[in-house]
Design an enzyme around this catalytic site. Structure first.
Site, PDB file in Angstrom:
ATOM      1  N   LEU A 166       0.834  -1.161   0.091  1.00  0.00           N
ATOM      2  CA  LEU A 166      -0.073  -0.029  -0.073  1.00  0.00           C
ATOM      3  C   LEU A 166       0.832   1.144   0.028  1.00  0.00           C
ATOM      4  O   LEU A 166       0.509   2.287  -0.688  1.00  0.00           O
ATOM      5  CB  LEU A 166      -1.062  -0.112   1.208  1.00  0.00           C
ATOM      6  CG  LEU A 166      -2.106  -1.140   1.155  1.00  0.00           C
ATOM      7  CD1 LEU A 166      -2.793  -0.961   2.510  1.00  0.00           C
ATOM      8  CD2 LEU A 166      -3.122  -0.664   0.150  1.00  0.00           C
ATOM      9  N   LYS A 167       1.954   1.298   0.686  1.00  0.00           N
ATOM     10  CA  LYS A 167       2.861   2.349   0.974  1.00  0.00           C
ATOM     11  C   LYS A 167       3.549   2.762  -0.564  1.00  0.00           C
ATOM     12  O   LYS A 167       3.631   4.023  -0.751  1.00  0.00           O
ATOM     13  CB  LYS A 167       3.789   2.323   1.902  1.00  0.00           C
ATOM     14  CG  LYS A 167       4.744   3.403   2.118  1.00  0.00           C
ATOM     15  CD  LYS A 167       3.990   4.828   2.286  1.00  0.00           C
ATOM     16  CE  LYS A 167       5.154   5.830   2.237  1.00  0.00           C
ATOM     17  NZ  LYS A 167       6.237   5.962   2.943  1.00  0.00           N
ATOM     18  N   VAL A 168       3.979   1.750  -1.214  1.00  0.00           N
ATOM     19  CA  VAL A 168       4.696   1.794  -2.499  1.00  0.00           C
ATOM     20  C   VAL A 168       3.680   2.615  -3.316  1.00  0.00           C
ATOM     21  O   VAL A 168       3.944   3.378  -4.160  1.00  0.00           O
ATOM     22  CB  VAL A 168       5.001   0.712  -3.001  1.00  0.00           C
ATOM     23  CG1 VAL A 168       5.235   0.609  -4.686  1.00  0.00           C
ATOM     24  CG2 VAL A 168       6.451   0.037  -2.440  1.00  0.00           C
TER      25      VAL A 168
END
EC number: 1.1.1.31
Length: 314
Positions: A166-168
Site C-alpha cells: 500500500l505504501k509503494v
C-alpha cells in the site's frame, strides 16, 4: 517496553524523536555516530549495534533507506530473535523482502510488524503522520501504544507485506501528482496567470491534494527542499512498477515517470530533492515558477495528539 530504533535519517530520526519526546525507554543505532550522539545527549541510550539492540530490547524498529540496508541489519539481528521479541519495519521497501524477513523472525519465535509511514517529514516530526501496520491482530494490539506515540492515524491493514504494498502505491500517486503539478504551474505561468492566485485556485478546487498543499508551496518559494530525494522516489516508483510487472498489469504512466525522474537525476544528481523536478520545465521555458509569500520549509501546525486506530469500513 524497551524500544530500539535503527536508522536516524530524514524520517527515522523524527519518528525516534517522537518516541523520545513522549518518554519511551529508547536506545538508538545508526551508522552516523553524530545522529546517535544527538539522541544520547537528549537522554536516549546508545544501542551499540543492531545485534545488541535485539538482545536488549523487547521491540526493535528499523527505518532504513534501502532493501539492502534492511537485509544487512536483519542478518545481524536474526540470531538474537526469540519469544517476546518484536521487529517493526518502518521503511518503504519491497513487500516480498519484508515477508521473507518476517517469516524468519516468526520462525525464530518472535513477532513482526510491517509499519511504514505516510504524510511527509514535517508530520513525522510532530507525531501526526499516518502509519499502516501489517501483522496479526494480537501483535497489532501489543504494538499499538508504541505506534500512537509516532503517528496520528494508525491503520491495521492485515498481514505482513500488505503495508509495504500500500505504501509503494501511495508514493507512486504522490509522485505522479508532483509531476502533474509541475506541469500545471508552468503552463499557468506561461499563460500569464499569477502563481499565488493559481495556488489558491488549485487548493479550493477538485484538483487539490496533499502534495499541492505541501510541495507546491516549496516549489513556489524556490526552496525546493521537501526532505525527500530523487533516489528514494525512484526506488518507490520502481517498486510499484515491479508490482505491476509481477501481476501482469501493463502500465503506461509509470514507465514515463521513471524516465522523467531519471532525467532529473542526470541533471541535478541522484540525491537531489524531488521537487527540483520543476527545474526541468523552468530550463525548457525560461520561466521562473516562483511567487512571493510561500514558506521555505514545511511546518506541521497541528498540535501533537496521541494517535488512534483508524476503523476499516465494511
Amino acid at each position: 517496553m524497551k524500544i530500539g530504533f535503527i536508522g536516524l535519517g530524514n524520517v527515522g530520526g523524527k519518528l525516534a524523536g517522537s518516541l523520545q519526546r513522549n518518554g519511551v525507554d529508547l536506545a538508538v543505532h545508526d551508522l552516523n555516530a553524530d545522529f546517535v550522539a544527538a539522541f544520547v545527549a537528549r537522554g536516549a541510550r546508545d544501542g551499540g549495534s543492531a545485534a545488541a539492540l535485539m538482545q536488549d530490547c523487547e521491540a526493535v524498529i528499523t527505518c532504513l533507506p534501502s532493501p539492502a540496508a534492511c537485509a544487512a541489519v536483519m542478518a545481524e539481528m536474526l540470531p538474537h530473535v526469540g519469544p517476546g521479541k518484536i521487529w517493526m519495519e518502518m521503511s518503504t521497501t519491497d513487500a516480498d523482502q519484508i515477508k521473507a524477513h518476517a517469516d524468519a523472525v516468526i520462525a525464530a519465535g518472535g513477532e513482526a510488524v510491517d509499519c511504514p509511514v505516510s504524510g511527509g517529514c514535517h508530520r513525522a516530526d510532530t507525531g501526526n503522520i499516518s502509519i499502516y501496520a501489517g501483522c496479526t491482530r494480537d501483535t497489532f494490539d501489543r504494538v499499538l501504544p508504541v505506534l500512537t506515540h509516532m503517528g496520528r492515524r494508525i491503520l491495521h491493514v492485515g498481514d505482513v507485506g500488505v503495508s509495504s504494498t500500500l505504501k509503494v502505491m501511495t508514493n507512486y500517486l504522490a509522485t505522479i501528482n508532483l509531476l502533474s503539478l509541475c506541469e500545471a504551474l508552468t503552463v499557468m505561468k506561461a499563460a500569464g496567470m499569477d502563481l499565488g492566485v493559481t495556488y489558491e485556485a488549485i487548493a479550493a478546487s477538485s484538483g487539490n491534494s496533499f502534495v499541492h498543499e505541501t510541495e507546491s508551496q516549496l516549489i513556489l518559494s524556490g526552496s525546493r527542499d521537501v526532505n525527500f530525494t530523487l533516489d528514494l522516489v525512484q526506488k518507490d516508483v520502481g517498486l510499484f512498477q515491479k508490482l505491476a510487472d509481477d501481476n501482469n498489469v501493463p502500465l503506461e504512466l509509470s514507465p514515463l515517470m521513471i524516465s522523467m525522474l531519471t532525467d532529473g537525476q542526470n541533471r541535478y544528481g541522484e540525491r537531489a530533492q524531488s521537487d527540483r523536478m520543476i527545474e526541468r520545465l523552468e530550463e525548457a521555458t525560461g520561466l521562473s515558477i516562483t511567487a512571493a509569500g510561500f514558506p521555505t520549509e514545511l511546518v506541521d501546525d497541528e498540535p501533537e495528539e496521541r494517535g488512534y486506530e483508524v476503523p476499516v469500513r465494511g
